[in-house]
Design a protein around this motif. Structure first.
Motif, PDB file in Angstrom:
ATOM      1  N   THR A 211      16.212 -20.283  47.370  1.00 12.15           N
ATOM      2  CA  THR A 211      15.447 -21.200  46.859  1.00 12.15           C
ATOM      3  C   THR A 211      13.921 -21.464  47.320  1.00 12.15           C
ATOM      4  O   THR A 211      13.155 -21.972  46.678  1.00 12.15           O
ATOM      5  N   ALA A 212      13.570 -20.488  48.498  1.00 14.40           N
ATOM      6  CA  ALA A 212      12.136 -20.482  48.789  1.00 14.40           C
ATOM      7  C   ALA A 212      12.255 -18.942  49.067  1.00 14.40           C
ATOM      8  O   ALA A 212      11.932 -18.518  50.341  1.00 14.40           O
ATOM      9  N   ARG A 213      11.856 -18.275  47.901  1.00 16.98           N
ATOM     10  CA  ARG A 213      11.778 -16.903  48.004  1.00 16.98           C
ATOM     11  C   ARG A 213      10.250 -16.198  48.259  1.00 16.98           C
ATOM     12  O   ARG A 213      10.102 -15.117  48.301  1.00 16.98           O
ATOM     13  N   HIS A 214       9.323 -16.978  48.012  1.00 18.32           N
ATOM     14  CA  HIS A 214       8.020 -16.894  47.805  1.00 18.32           C
ATOM     15  C   HIS A 214       7.092 -16.498  49.155  1.00 18.32           C
ATOM     16  O   HIS A 214       7.603 -16.943  50.214  1.00 18.32           O
ATOM     17  N   THR A 215       6.282 -15.669  48.968  1.00 20.16           N
ATOM     18  CA  THR A 215       5.270 -15.678  49.983  1.00 20.16           C
ATOM     19  C   THR A 215       4.121 -16.596  49.697  1.00 20.16           C
ATOM     20  O   THR A 215       3.723 -17.310  50.542  1.00 20.16           O
ATOM     21  N   PHE A 216       3.565 -16.653  48.627  1.00 14.43           N
ATOM     22  CA  PHE A 216       2.831 -17.672  48.150  1.00 14.43           C
ATOM     23  C   PHE A 216       3.145 -18.202  46.695  1.00 14.43           C
ATOM     24  O   PHE A 216       3.285 -17.538  45.772  1.00 14.43           O
ATOM     25  N   VAL A 217       3.399 -19.622  46.505  1.00 12.92           N
ATOM     26  CA  VAL A 217       3.693 -20.086  45.603  1.00 12.92           C
ATOM     27  C   VAL A 217       2.848 -21.198  44.992  1.00 12.92           C
ATOM     28  O   VAL A 217       2.403 -22.039  45.759  1.00 12.92           O
ATOM     29  N   LEU A 218       2.481 -21.272  43.709  1.00 14.51           N
ATOM     30  CA  LEU A 218       1.666 -22.356  43.195  1.00 14.51           C
ATOM     31  C   LEU A 218       2.724 -23.184  42.761  1.00 14.51           C
ATOM     32  O   LEU A 218       3.163 -23.052  41.326  1.00 14.51           O
ATOM     33  N   ASN A 219       2.945 -24.331  43.197  1.00 10.44           N
ATOM     34  CA  ASN A 219       4.189 -25.504  42.848  1.00 10.44           C
ATOM     35  C   ASN A 219       3.365 -26.357  42.073  1.00 10.44           C
ATOM     36  O   ASN A 219       3.307 -27.354  42.745  1.00 10.44           O
ATOM     37  N   GLY A 220       3.013 -26.399  40.897  1.00 12.54           N
ATOM     38  CA  GLY A 220       2.364 -27.554  40.084  1.00 12.54           C
ATOM     39  C   GLY A 220       1.009 -27.409  40.327  1.00 12.54           C
ATOM     40  O   GLY A 220       0.329 -28.380  40.000  1.00 12.54           O
ATOM     41  N   ALA A 221       0.547 -26.553  41.121  1.00  4.98           N
ATOM     42  CA  ALA A 221      -1.107 -26.454  41.257  1.00  4.98           C
ATOM     43  C   ALA A 221      -1.804 -25.717  39.956  1.00  4.98           C
ATOM     44  O   ALA A 221      -1.150 -25.096  39.514  1.00  4.98           O
ATOM     45  N   ASP A 222      -2.928 -26.476  39.744  1.00  7.44           N
ATOM     46  CA  ASP A 222      -3.797 -26.072  38.648  1.00  7.44           C
ATOM     47  C   ASP A 222      -5.299 -25.540  39.271  1.00  7.44           C
ATOM     48  O   ASP A 222      -5.568 -25.939  40.165  1.00  7.44           O
ATOM     49  N   TYR A 223      -5.824 -24.498  38.289  1.00 10.65           N
ATOM     50  CA  TYR A 223      -6.878 -24.144  38.385  1.00 10.65           C
ATOM     51  C   TYR A 223      -7.223 -23.468  39.932  1.00 10.65           C
ATOM     52  O   TYR A 223      -8.427 -23.621  40.382  1.00 10.65           O
ATOM     53  N   VAL A 224      -6.222 -22.742  40.300  1.00 10.75           N
ATOM     54  CA  VAL A 224      -6.477 -21.931  41.437  1.00 10.75           C
ATOM     55  C   VAL A 224      -6.452 -20.384  41.070  1.00 10.75           C
ATOM     56  O   VAL A 224      -5.843 -19.897  40.144  1.00 10.75           O
ATOM     57  N   THR A 225      -7.320 -19.828  41.840  1.00 11.94           N
ATOM     58  CA  THR A 225      -7.589 -18.198  41.822  1.00 11.94           C
ATOM     59  C   THR A 225      -7.139 -17.479  43.135  1.00 11.94           C
ATOM     60  O   THR A 225      -7.621 -18.137  44.145  1.00 11.94           O
ATOM     61  N   ILE A 226      -6.335 -16.669  43.055  1.00 11.30           N
ATOM     62  CA  ILE A 226      -5.998 -15.941  44.370  1.00 11.30           C
ATOM     63  C   ILE A 226      -6.474 -14.605  44.054  1.00 11.30           C
ATOM     64  O   ILE A 226      -5.957 -14.032  43.040  1.00 11.30           O
ATOM     65  N   GLN A 227      -7.369 -13.897  44.741  1.00 14.23           N
ATOM     66  CA  GLN A 227      -8.033 -12.845  44.361  1.00 14.23           C
ATOM     67  C   GLN A 227      -8.485 -12.002  45.677  1.00 14.23           C
ATOM     68  O   GLN A 227      -8.629 -12.425  46.736  1.00 14.23           O
ATOM     69  N   ASN A 228      -8.529 -10.579  45.492  1.00 16.81           N
ATOM     70  CA  ASN A 228      -9.006  -9.661  46.377  1.00 16.81           C
ATOM     71  C   ASN A 228      -8.385  -9.624  47.875  1.00 16.81           C
ATOM     72  O   ASN A 228      -8.836  -9.675  48.969  1.00 16.81           O
ATOM     73  N   MET A 229      -6.786  -9.833  47.855  1.00 17.01           N
ATOM     74  CA  MET A 229      -5.900  -9.772  48.676  1.00 17.01           C
ATOM     75  C   MET A 229      -4.850  -8.964  48.682  1.00 17.01           C
ATOM     76  O   MET A 229      -4.459  -8.551  47.584  1.00 17.01           O
ATOM     77  N   THR A 230      -3.874  -8.722  49.572  1.00 15.03           N
ATOM     78  CA  THR A 230      -2.910  -8.206  49.677  1.00 15.03           C
ATOM     79  C   THR A 230      -1.985  -9.078  49.898  1.00 15.03           C
ATOM     80  O   THR A 230      -1.797  -9.840  50.845  1.00 15.03           O
ATOM     81  N   VAL A 231      -0.725  -9.183  48.883  1.00 12.73           N
ATOM     82  CA  VAL A 231       0.157 -10.479  48.997  1.00 12.73           C
ATOM     83  C   VAL A 231       1.574  -9.605  49.067  1.00 12.73           C
ATOM     84  O   VAL A 231       1.974  -8.840  48.160  1.00 12.73           O
TER      85      VAL A 231
END
Length: 302
Positions: A211-231
């Motif tokens: 139920t919590a499988r993610h490394t980075f989760v946008l849970n209802g977040a809006d207008y977010v940019t994830i860039q130039n990273m290793t996830v």
């Protein structure tokens, strides 16, 4: 032997006091607001049975008394009024403690003083450029972890575009970002490598939870940019590197290296990017390097 006893029950009835002024809440500042001068306003309520025609409000900032405000008007029982106390210049990143006390409604002692005091610990919303560096404590504009940064976003909201420049290094943590007050098409949130090199910043997590499988989760977040990273997800059974959930909209995942475990499984629990709620719209996944995992992207259409 058996002993019986008749219980003594006492009922007490308290009539509402004639003179009772109640401070309900801070009206301003509230929600997302930027540092600088802000008007301090509170809501005054008449909780007495007599009309409230006057009151004295004493207030302080960080323990320093300010000029009292003497209010006059005419409020029937349960009616409210918004009272302006004054202005205060809030500093970015600093929590300010406000206290307001109502004294002598209608010129007499308040007959129910427990609702006379209103306190608030208030901080301006975030705005501008910050850093995430796990070699430096969380202080000023730097955050030691993604968790500290997202906690402040949740607590304070934003009042302008916010960028987190992330120092070179490896960050082992699970990150969840929910809806942020103030986020919009103009007031965006960006997480990016400070160097611009996607291999310089590695965010990784080894999940063992379905139920919590993610490394980075946008849970209802809006207008977010994830860039130039290793996830990176290191979970062998449950591991989505990036999750999109809870009606998250208008987000961008761009120019990253997204890595999962080497597997022959086709389980969506191991998809590199997982969007399963069916309520997430207008999210862009662009120009990323996808490695391993069961699928590059799993998305459930609305």
């Amino acid at each position: 032997s058996t002993t019986t006893a008749r219980p003594n029950i006492k009922f007490e009835y308290f009539l509402p006091p004639a003179n009772d002024a109640n401070l309900n809440a801070f009206i301003s500042p509230s929600g997302a607001f930027c540092a600088g001068a802000q008007t301090i306003e509170v809501e005054l309520k008449n909780s007495g049975t007599s009309n409230l025609t006057s009151d004295s409000l004493y207030w302080s900032v960080n323990g320093t008394a300010q000029t009292p405000v003497y209010w006059t008007g005419n409020l029937a029982t349960s009616e409210t009024d918004t009272i302006t106390l004054g202005t205060f210049s809030f500093a970015n990143g600093v929590v300010t403690n406000l206290e307001v006390i109502s004294k002598k409604p209608n010129g007499v002692l308040d007959q129910y003083p427990s609702n006379d005091t209103l306190r608030g610990a208030i901080s301006p919303s975030m705005n501008g450029t910050y850093t995430i560096n796990n070699n430096v404590p969380t202080v000023g504009t730097n955050y030691n972890s993604f968790a500290d940064a997202t906690a402040d976003l949740a607590l304070k909201g934003i009042c302008g575009p916010v960028t987190f420049n992330i120092a070179t290094g490896t960050y082992t943590e699970q990150v969840e970002l929910g809806a942020v007050v103030g986020a919009s098409a103009m007031n965006t949130i960006t997480f990016q490598s400070a160097s611009g090199d996607s291999t310089d910043v590695i965010l990784k997590y080894n999940s063992s939870s379905s139920t919590a499988r993610h490394t980075f989760v946008l849970n209802g977040a809006d207008y977010v940019t994830i860039q130039n990273m290793t996830v990176k997800s290191e979970g062998t059974s449950y591991g989505n590197a990036i999750g999109i959930d809870g009606g998250a909209t208008n987000n961008t995942i761009r120019n990253n290296v997204i890595i999962g475990v080497t597997t022959t499984s086709t389980s969506t629990y191991l998809a590199l990017v997982y969007d399963g709620s069916g309520m997430d719209t207008d999210n862009l996944i662009d120009n990323n390097i996808m490695q391993n995992g069961s699928n590059a992207v799993y998305a459930n259409s609305p």
